[in-house]
Scaffold this active site. Sequence first.
Site, PDB file in Angstrom:
ATOM      1  N   ASP A   1      57.908  39.720  40.200  1.00 54.24           N
ATOM      2  CA  ASP A   1      59.156  40.395  40.596  1.00 54.24           C
ATOM      3  C   ASP A   1      59.353  41.654  39.742  1.00 54.24           C
ATOM      4  O   ASP A   1      60.242  41.713  38.885  1.00 54.24           O
ATOM      5  CB  ASP A   1      60.335  39.425  40.445  1.00 54.24           C
ATOM      6  CG  ASP A   1      61.578  39.941  41.160  1.00 54.24           C
ATOM      7  OD1 ASP A   1      61.471  40.976  41.863  1.00 54.24           O
ATOM      8  OD2 ASP A   1      62.647  39.312  41.005  1.00 54.24           O
TER       9      ASP A   1
ATOM     10  N   HIS B   1      62.213  42.473  44.154  1.00 54.68           N
ATOM     11  CA  HIS B   1      63.031  41.913  45.243  1.00 54.68           C
ATOM     12  C   HIS B   1      64.175  42.835  45.644  1.00 54.68           C
ATOM     13  O   HIS B   1      64.811  42.634  46.675  1.00 54.68           O
ATOM     14  CB  HIS B   1      63.509  40.492  44.892  1.00 54.68           C
ATOM     15  CG  HIS B   1      64.718  40.409  44.020  1.00 54.68           C
ATOM     16  ND1 HIS B   1      64.647  40.135  42.666  1.00 54.68           N
ATOM     17  CD2 HIS B   1      66.030  40.560  44.295  1.00 54.68           C
ATOM     18  CE1 HIS B   1      65.864  40.114  42.169  1.00 54.68           C
ATOM     19  NE2 HIS B   1      66.723  40.381  43.136  1.00 54.68           N
TER      20      HIS B   1
ATOM     21  N   SER C   1      70.463  42.357  39.274  1.00 51.93           N
ATOM     22  CA  SER C   1      69.021  42.296  39.485  1.00 51.93           C
ATOM     23  C   SER C   1      68.353  43.628  39.218  1.00 51.93           C
ATOM     24  O   SER C   1      68.878  44.674  39.578  1.00 51.93           O
ATOM     25  CB  SER C   1      68.734  41.919  40.935  1.00 51.93           C
ATOM     26  OG  SER C   1      68.840  40.547  41.071  1.00 51.93           O
ATOM     27  N   GLY C   2      67.159  43.563  38.620  1.00 53.81           N
ATOM     28  CA  GLY C   2      66.398  44.784  38.347  1.00 53.81           C
ATOM     29  C   GLY C   2      66.804  45.445  37.050  1.00 53.81           C
ATOM     30  O   GLY C   2      66.087  46.292  36.532  1.00 53.81           O
TER      31      GLY C   2
END
Length: 412
Positions: A266, A219, A362-363
């Site tokens: 994801d 994402h 995120s990530g």
Amino acid sequence: MKLLEPWKLALISLAVVVFLALVIGLLAYFLLMDPEMYFYNGSFKITNVQYTPDFDKQTSKEFRGLSANIETLVTRAFRASSLNKKYIRSHVIKLSPDARGVAVEIVLMFHFSSNDNMASYLERVRNILLQGLQTNTGYLQVDPSTFELSGMKKENGQNLLNNCCGIRILNSPFYSDRITGGRTAQEGAWPWQASLQLSGIHRCGATLISDSWLVTAAHCFRGQRNPSLWAASFGTVIRPPKGRRNLRSIIVHEQYTDTLRNHEYDIAVVQLASPVEFSGDIRKVCLPEEFSVFPPNTSCFVTGWGALQDDGPSVNNLRQAEVKIIDTDICNRAEVYSGFISPGMVCAGYLEGKIDACQGDSGGPLVTADSRGIWYLVGIVSWGDECAKRNKPGVYTRVTYYRNWIAAKTGI
Ligand code: 4AZ
């Protein structure tokens, strides 16, 4: 008013002088006697273990099992020795085939002060190590005639560890606050952490799994998948970074779809335009094998430059927070994520809230250390209902679930 009697005055002055001397002495001790990290490279042959090709892979059960045995022996020997306070730890870095069994290469780490005599230490380390390896209960037989040891300074020692994953070398010997509810990370504590930047602005975290591949969340590339607009930076501080690379390619999971509120698949891998050079600050994490299990309540760390609270800005200094794996059945309860947690996801955090990943993390990595102190990537920061709310823990992409996909795309 009556003056203090002279003897009392003298006693008080003496006490003050002694106190000041103590404080100055302690300060000088900690500031000037800055302990230096020193490494030894040892090798020897074990004659009663059969070599198997599984020893080639540092993340295999076989490599980890034998290495743990050897490292425990070595650590026990130094803990029971006069070098107890100077010894930090040891890492088996290579197991290779030998006509008579298995050849072992091991790195030992020590803290010496600048006025320690290195020449005399080499002999002491050699003797303690050799004795420790031989006086074990006999289930490992070491041929003493194959034993070799040499010393080296920190930088060279660190290079020996370059092919190993999941190792961190902290500068401070005195090691044992959001992301949301966390604290600032020590330099070199999370050397696999990268920042993914779109047009120079931090967007996501990512994790080094080799010198030229990162894993991150799909994402992160919502709306922008052109690698030439992205870059990755390394080191605990975004500005200025310890290193920076352009991207060669971005591979988003084929089944990931860009629709809002979709969190399946994801995951993405990113190839750097040129490999990074490993150092104390830049290293790779270990990927777990497909069938590894991280049970509920396993202690993990999530790291990132993300917001300190929901909707807040990113930060410049990397932060860390300890979170615990939450059972998927619990995470799927009606009052938590009511069935939204699929087998490719893993929840981590606390049902009472307060400590969590947040926007901008995120990530990034969710990691845990095994019994040897080697760090494995358990999850990738993926989603959650805001940050650190009660009954809304962080949800991570489950790395073991996508282990084969990562291997298919990167060869790692
Ligand atoms: C986000 O928006 C996000 N609390 C990341 C992690 C979490 C929530 C939101 C987990 O990128």
